[in-house]
Design a protein around this motif. Structure first.
Motif, PDB file in Angstrom:
ATOM      1  N   LEU A 156      30.320  55.299  21.964  1.00  0.00           N
ATOM      2  CA  LEU A 156      31.352  56.590  22.805  1.00  0.00           C
ATOM      3  C   LEU A 156      31.368  57.716  21.578  1.00  0.00           C
ATOM      4  O   LEU A 156      31.910  56.888  20.708  1.00  0.00           O
ATOM      5  N   ASP A 157      31.213  58.666  22.160  1.00  0.00           N
ATOM      6  CA  ASP A 157      31.353  59.631  20.889  1.00  0.00           C
ATOM      7  C   ASP A 157      32.040  61.007  21.555  1.00  0.00           C
ATOM      8  O   ASP A 157      32.455  61.244  22.774  1.00  0.00           O
ATOM      9  N   VAL A 158      33.141  61.463  20.726  1.00  0.00           N
ATOM     10  CA  VAL A 158      33.722  62.276  20.744  1.00  0.00           C
ATOM     11  C   VAL A 158      34.123  64.063  19.793  1.00  0.00           C
ATOM     12  O   VAL A 158      33.900  64.248  18.539  1.00  0.00           O
ATOM     13  N   PRO A 159      33.205  64.499  20.388  1.00  0.00           N
ATOM     14  CA  PRO A 159      32.496  66.374  19.283  1.00  0.00           C
ATOM     15  C   PRO A 159      33.827  66.326  19.032  1.00  0.00           C
ATOM     16  O   PRO A 159      34.779  66.463  20.026  1.00  0.00           O
ATOM     17  N   LEU A 193      34.572  61.776  16.293  1.00  0.00           N
ATOM     18  CA  LEU A 193      35.051  60.705  15.947  1.00  0.00           C
ATOM     19  C   LEU A 193      33.394  59.579  17.462  1.00  0.00           C
ATOM     20  O   LEU A 193      33.032  59.679  18.062  1.00  0.00           O
ATOM     21  N   ARG A 194      32.861  58.742  16.193  1.00  0.00           N
ATOM     22  CA  ARG A 194      31.711  57.575  16.778  1.00  0.00           C
ATOM     23  C   ARG A 194      32.197  56.431  16.998  1.00  0.00           C
ATOM     24  O   ARG A 194      32.569  56.218  15.477  1.00  0.00           O
ATOM     25  N   ILE A 195      32.566  55.748  17.700  1.00  0.00           N
ATOM     26  CA  ILE A 195      32.795  54.379  18.419  1.00  0.00           C
ATOM     27  C   ILE A 195      31.028  53.809  18.872  1.00  0.00           C
ATOM     28  O   ILE A 195      30.401  54.143  19.389  1.00  0.00           O
ATOM     29  N   SER A 196      30.860  52.949  17.371  1.00  0.00           N
ATOM     30  CA  SER A 196      29.793  51.995  18.074  1.00  0.00           C
ATOM     31  C   SER A 196      29.453  50.385  18.367  1.00  0.00           C
ATOM     32  O   SER A 196      30.433  49.617  17.513  1.00  0.00           O
ATOM     33  N   GLY A 197      29.006  49.879  19.325  1.00  0.00           N
ATOM     34  CA  GLY A 197      28.731  48.722  19.217  1.00  0.00           C
ATOM     35  C   GLY A 197      30.053  47.424  19.332  1.00  0.00           C
ATOM     36  O   GLY A 197      30.301  46.774  19.151  1.00  0.00           O
ATOM     37  N   LEU A 198      31.134  48.230  19.771  1.00  0.00           N
ATOM     38  CA  LEU A 198      32.714  47.875  19.639  1.00  0.00           C
ATOM     39  C   LEU A 198      33.303  47.014  20.445  1.00  0.00           C
ATOM     40  O   LEU A 198      33.291  46.767  21.450  1.00  0.00           O
ATOM     41  N   SER A 199      33.307  46.031  19.846  1.00  0.00           N
ATOM     42  CA  SER A 199      33.897  44.654  20.970  1.00  0.00           C
ATOM     43  C   SER A 199      35.156  44.517  20.104  1.00  0.00           C
ATOM     44  O   SER A 199      35.193  44.027  18.640  1.00  0.00           O
ATOM     45  N   ALA A 200      36.588  43.926  21.029  1.00  0.00           N
ATOM     46  CA  ALA A 200      37.463  43.910  20.646  1.00  0.00           C
ATOM     47  C   ALA A 200      38.258  43.298  21.892  1.00  0.00           C
ATOM     48  O   ALA A 200      38.028  42.509  22.718  1.00  0.00           O
ATOM     49  N   GLY A 201      39.126  42.259  21.294  1.00  0.00           N
ATOM     50  CA  GLY A 201      40.102  41.910  22.209  1.00  0.00           C
ATOM     51  C   GLY A 201      41.211  40.969  21.853  1.00  0.00           C
ATOM     52  O   GLY A 201      41.900  41.389  20.191  1.00  0.00           O
ATOM     53  N   TYR A 202      42.194  39.650  22.239  1.00  0.00           N
ATOM     54  CA  TYR A 202      43.350  39.250  21.850  1.00  0.00           C
ATOM     55  C   TYR A 202      42.843  37.778  21.690  1.00  0.00           C
ATOM     56  O   TYR A 202      42.462  36.905  22.690  1.00  0.00           O
ATOM     57  N   HIS A 203      43.845  37.541  20.971  1.00  0.00           N
ATOM     58  CA  HIS A 203      43.522  35.910  20.529  1.00  0.00           C
ATOM     59  C   HIS A 203      41.945  35.369  21.124  1.00  0.00           C
ATOM     60  O   HIS A 203      41.620  34.394  21.894  1.00  0.00           O
ATOM     61  N   GLY A 204      40.695  36.039  20.442  1.00  0.00           N
ATOM     62  CA  GLY A 204      39.734  35.236  20.584  1.00  0.00           C
ATOM     63  C   GLY A 204      39.034  35.256  21.895  1.00  0.00           C
ATOM     64  O   GLY A 204      37.475  35.156  22.014  1.00  0.00           O
ATOM     65  N   GLY A 205      40.009  36.014  22.384  1.00  0.00           N
ATOM     66  CA  GLY A 205      39.094  36.669  24.075  1.00  0.00           C
ATOM     67  C   GLY A 205      38.624  38.004  23.632  1.00  0.00           C
ATOM     68  O   GLY A 205      39.476  39.370  23.761  1.00  0.00           O
ATOM     69  N   THR A 206      37.181  37.722  24.500  1.00  0.00           N
ATOM     70  CA  THR A 206      37.136  39.507  24.520  1.00  0.00           C
ATOM     71  C   THR A 206      38.144  40.273  25.593  1.00  0.00           C
ATOM     72  O   THR A 206      37.678  39.910  26.579  1.00  0.00           O
ATOM     73  N   VAL A 207      37.922  41.622  25.317  1.00  0.00           N
ATOM     74  CA  VAL A 207      38.223  42.386  25.830  1.00  0.00           C
ATOM     75  C   VAL A 207      37.168  44.006  26.262  1.00  0.00           C
ATOM     76  O   VAL A 207      36.841  44.212  26.815  1.00  0.00           O
ATOM     77  N   LEU A 208      37.369  44.544  25.418  1.00  0.00           N
ATOM     78  CA  LEU A 208      35.768  45.711  25.623  1.00  0.00           C
ATOM     79  C   LEU A 208      34.721  44.574  24.063  1.00  0.00           C
ATOM     80  O   LEU A 208      34.462  44.498  23.800  1.00  0.00           O
ATOM     81  N   GLY A 245      36.425  69.788  19.192  1.00  0.00           N
ATOM     82  CA  GLY A 245      35.845  70.790  19.752  1.00  0.00           C
ATOM     83  C   GLY A 245      36.210  70.581  21.958  1.00  0.00           C
ATOM     84  O   GLY A 245      35.522  70.716  22.095  1.00  0.00           O
ATOM     85  N   SER A 246      36.132  69.500  21.709  1.00  0.00           N
ATOM     86  CA  SER A 246      36.215  68.296  23.273  1.00  0.00           C
ATOM     87  C   SER A 246      36.631  67.353  23.147  1.00  0.00           C
ATOM     88  O   SER A 246      37.791  66.911  22.912  1.00  0.00           O
ATOM     89  N   VAL A 247      36.913  67.217  24.849  1.00  0.00           N
ATOM     90  CA  VAL A 247      37.422  66.068  25.480  1.00  0.00           C
ATOM     91  C   VAL A 247      36.233  65.120  25.998  1.00  0.00           C
ATOM     92  O   VAL A 247      35.569  65.777  27.058  1.00  0.00           O
ATOM     93  N   HIS A 248      36.332  63.572  25.210  1.00  0.00           N
ATOM     94  CA  HIS A 248      36.101  62.477  26.325  1.00  0.00           C
ATOM     95  C   HIS A 248      37.278  61.598  26.895  1.00  0.00           C
ATOM     96  O   HIS A 248      38.337  61.540  26.659  1.00  0.00           O
ATOM     97  N   ALA A 249      36.879  61.827  28.135  1.00  0.00           N
ATOM     98  CA  ALA A 249      37.916  60.872  28.726  1.00  0.00           C
ATOM     99  C   ALA A 249      37.341  59.747  29.733  1.00  0.00           C
ATOM    100  O   ALA A 249      36.036  59.149  29.648  1.00  0.00           O
ATOM    101  N   VAL A 250      38.104  58.557  29.300  1.00  0.00           N
ATOM    102  CA  VAL A 250      37.402  57.603  29.627  1.00  0.00           C
ATOM    103  C   VAL A 250      38.798  56.607  31.075  1.00  0.00           C
ATOM    104  O   VAL A 250      40.148  56.540  30.367  1.00  0.00           O
ATOM    105  N   GLU A 265      41.141  74.131  19.766  1.00  0.00           N
ATOM    106  CA  GLU A 265      41.489  74.698  18.962  1.00  0.00           C
ATOM    107  C   GLU A 265      40.439  73.517  17.693  1.00  0.00           C
ATOM    108  O   GLU A 265      41.012  73.964  17.010  1.00  0.00           O
ATOM    109  N   GLY A 266      39.316  73.053  18.193  1.00  0.00           N
ATOM    110  CA  GLY A 266      38.831  72.505  17.808  1.00  0.00           C
ATOM    111  C   GLY A 266      38.904  70.858  17.410  1.00  0.00           C
ATOM    112  O   GLY A 266      38.351  69.932  16.702  1.00  0.00           O
ATOM    113  N   LEU A 267      40.466  70.255  18.201  1.00  0.00           N
ATOM    114  CA  LEU A 267      40.582  69.141  18.331  1.00  0.00           C
ATOM    115  C   LEU A 267      39.146  67.679  18.393  1.00  0.00           C
ATOM    116  O   LEU A 267      38.750  69.178  19.963  1.00  0.00           O
ATOM    117  N   ALA A 268      39.231  66.396  18.575  1.00  0.00           N
ATOM    118  CA  ALA A 268      38.377  65.792  18.960  1.00  0.00           C
ATOM    119  C   ALA A 268      39.498  64.965  20.366  1.00  0.00           C
ATOM    120  O   ALA A 268      40.375  64.045  19.550  1.00  0.00           O
TER     121      ALA A 268
END
Ligand SMILES: Nc1ncnc2c1ncn2[C@@H]1O[C@H](COP(=O)(O)OP(=O)(O)OP(=O)(O)O)[C@@H](O)[C@H]1O
Ligand SMILES: [Mg+2]
Length: 238
Positions: A22-25, A2-17, A27-32, A184-187
């Motif tokens: 963020l990368d998740v290779p 999973l590879r997330i790059s330059g992500l912005s998002a929100g609701y009704h025109g307002g930005t939250v992210l 077989g690994s756990v990425h905690a936010v 077991e290989g999940l990201a």
């Protein structure tokens, strides 16, 4: 995976992210980790296709899935365990499992998840197979939500506060399961307000503050000495 790059998002025109990377290779756990309202669920929903990003990209196994509808992203290999579990009150455990089972995709992924394999991992669900959603404990509901996501044979698993409201012994069990699944290989992308549980099984820990990445730490280093993570969280307390 999973590879997330330059992500912005929100609701009704307002930005939250804001401009999140963020990368998740595999077989690994990425905690936010982040306080209430930091944007954790917004992040998970954007990756899962429940919310369209304003900018940025989401790649799954090298495929750009940005802005695709949720069912397409699920088919690309993303499984979601939503905040609050969302099990059906009137369906039994067996019915949930039957409905969630998807034939494995032809390409990629590991060993497909069958109902039997899920019950081997989560034997408690087998014991409760005739019980309805409302008759399950919080921990059992969480396991059922996890089973439902696994039955799509995902390559990326999104866990939104999987230990919320659970007794400490169950928190430990769920986090052990998360580690097993990554083994077991999940990201795995795990979002949580709790630095302690994130640190327990994560390879990488990202601190999210008001939708921005304010710290990124190495999981094993945090396990040795969690002071830096607690400090990063305390600095963002409100
Ligand atoms: N459907 C929505 N419409 C408008 N604003 C929303 C919506 N969902 C969330 N928000 C806002 O976006 C911000 C981030 O919310 P989000 O649910 O992503 O936080 P969170 O980190 O998951 O919090 P929690 O720990 O409480 O689950 C908050 O200010 C929230 O009020
Ligand atoms: Mg949330």
């Amino acid at each position: 995976m999973l590879r997330i790059s330059g992500l912005s998002a929100g609701y009704h025109g307002g930005t939250v992210l804001h401009d999140l990377d963020l990368d998740v290779p595999e077989g690994s756990v990425h905690a936010v980790v982040g306080h209430n309202g930091a944007g954790k669920t917004t992040l998970v929903h954007t990756v899962a296709g429940l919310l369209r990003p304003a900018t940025g990209t989401v790649e799954v196994a090298g495929r750009d899935v940005t802005g695709r509808p949720a069912h397409r992203i699920a088919r690309a290999g993303v499984g979601l365990v939503p905040q609050g579990r969302r099990v059906f009150a009137r369906l039994t455990v067996a019915e949930h499992i039957r409905l969630a089972h998807r034939p494995p995709r032809a390409a990629g992924g590991g060993r497909p998840w069958t109902p039997q394999r899920v019950l081997d991992l989560l034997p408690r669900l087998g014991e409760r197979s005739t019980h309805r959603g409302t008759d399950l404990s919080g921990g059992e509901q969480q396991m059922l939500a996890l089973a439902r996501a696994l039955l799509g044979s995902p390559r990326v698993l999104l866990l939104d506060e999987p230990t919320e409201g659970l007794a400490p012994v169950l928190v430990g069990q769920i986090l052990d399961l998360v580690g097993t699944l990554a083994g077991e290989g999940l990201a795995v992308l795990l979002v949580s307000p709790s630095p302690a549980s994130a640190a327990q099984c994560a390879d990488t820990v990202t601190v999210l503050t008001s939708g921005r990445v304010t710290a990124r730490l190495d999981g094993p280093a945090v396990r040795k000495d969690p002071a830096e993570l607690y400090e990063a969280m305390a600095l963002t307390a409100h």
